[in-house]
Scaffold this motif. Structure first.
Motif, PDB file in Angstrom:
ATOM      1  N   ASN A  52      35.902  36.954  42.518  1.00  0.00           N
ATOM      2  CA  ASN A  52      36.636  37.296  41.300  1.00  0.00           C
ATOM      3  C   ASN A  52      38.021  37.797  41.674  1.00  0.00           C
ATOM      4  OD1 ASN A  52      34.496  36.860  39.474  1.00  0.00           O
ATOM      5  ND2 ASN A  52      33.698  38.893  39.876  1.00  0.00           N
ATOM      6  N   LEU A  54      40.088  35.418  37.033  1.00  0.00           N
ATOM      7  CA  LEU A  54      39.581  34.171  37.578  1.00  0.00           C
ATOM      8  C   LEU A  54      38.272  34.447  38.301  1.00  0.00           C
ATOM      9  CD1 LEU A  54      42.910  32.882  39.138  1.00  0.00           C
ATOM     10  CD2 LEU A  54      41.925  32.220  36.946  1.00  0.00           C
ATOM     11  N   SER A  55      37.327  33.558  38.129  1.00  0.00           N
ATOM     12  CA  SER A  55      36.027  33.741  38.766  1.00  0.00           C
ATOM     13  C   SER A  55      35.467  32.382  39.167  1.00  0.00           C
ATOM     14  CB  SER A  55      35.076  34.436  37.795  1.00  0.00           C
ATOM     15  OG  SER A  55      33.831  34.649  38.397  1.00  0.00           O
TER      16      SER A  55
END
Length: 89
Positions: A51, A72-73
């Motif tokens: 992440n 964002l992951s």
């Protein structure tokens, strides 16, 4: 019983987290990243995730500021078929 020893194992877990934050007179920010890795207790299983997160606010005046958030992951993993566990016993 021999099949169980070959299929199941100890599963270490690693987790790391790193972040930074700060501010100036008109701007403040935060950035963070994490990593998670689990090997899985059953043969050929496991899970990984990363992440990344960033927040920033810029203040133009007392009545106007702009904020942005980014997260964002990504993850990848492999599970097992329950029949495999059933037949291992």
């Amino acid at each position: 019983m021999t099949g169980q020893k070959n299929l199941f194992k100890a599963a270490p877990v690693n987790a790391f987290y790193l972040s930074a934050s700060g501010s100036t007179e008109k701007n403040n920010y935060y950035v963070g990243a994490s990593y998670y890795n689990e090997k899985g207790t059953f043969l050929n299983t496991g899970f990984q995730r990363i992440n990344v997160r960033a927040n920033s606010t810029y203040t133009f005046s007392k009545k106007l500021s702009v904020t942005n958030n980014i997260n964002l992951s990504a993850s990848i993993g492999k599970s097992y078929d329950y029949n495999d566990v059933y037949y291992s016993f």
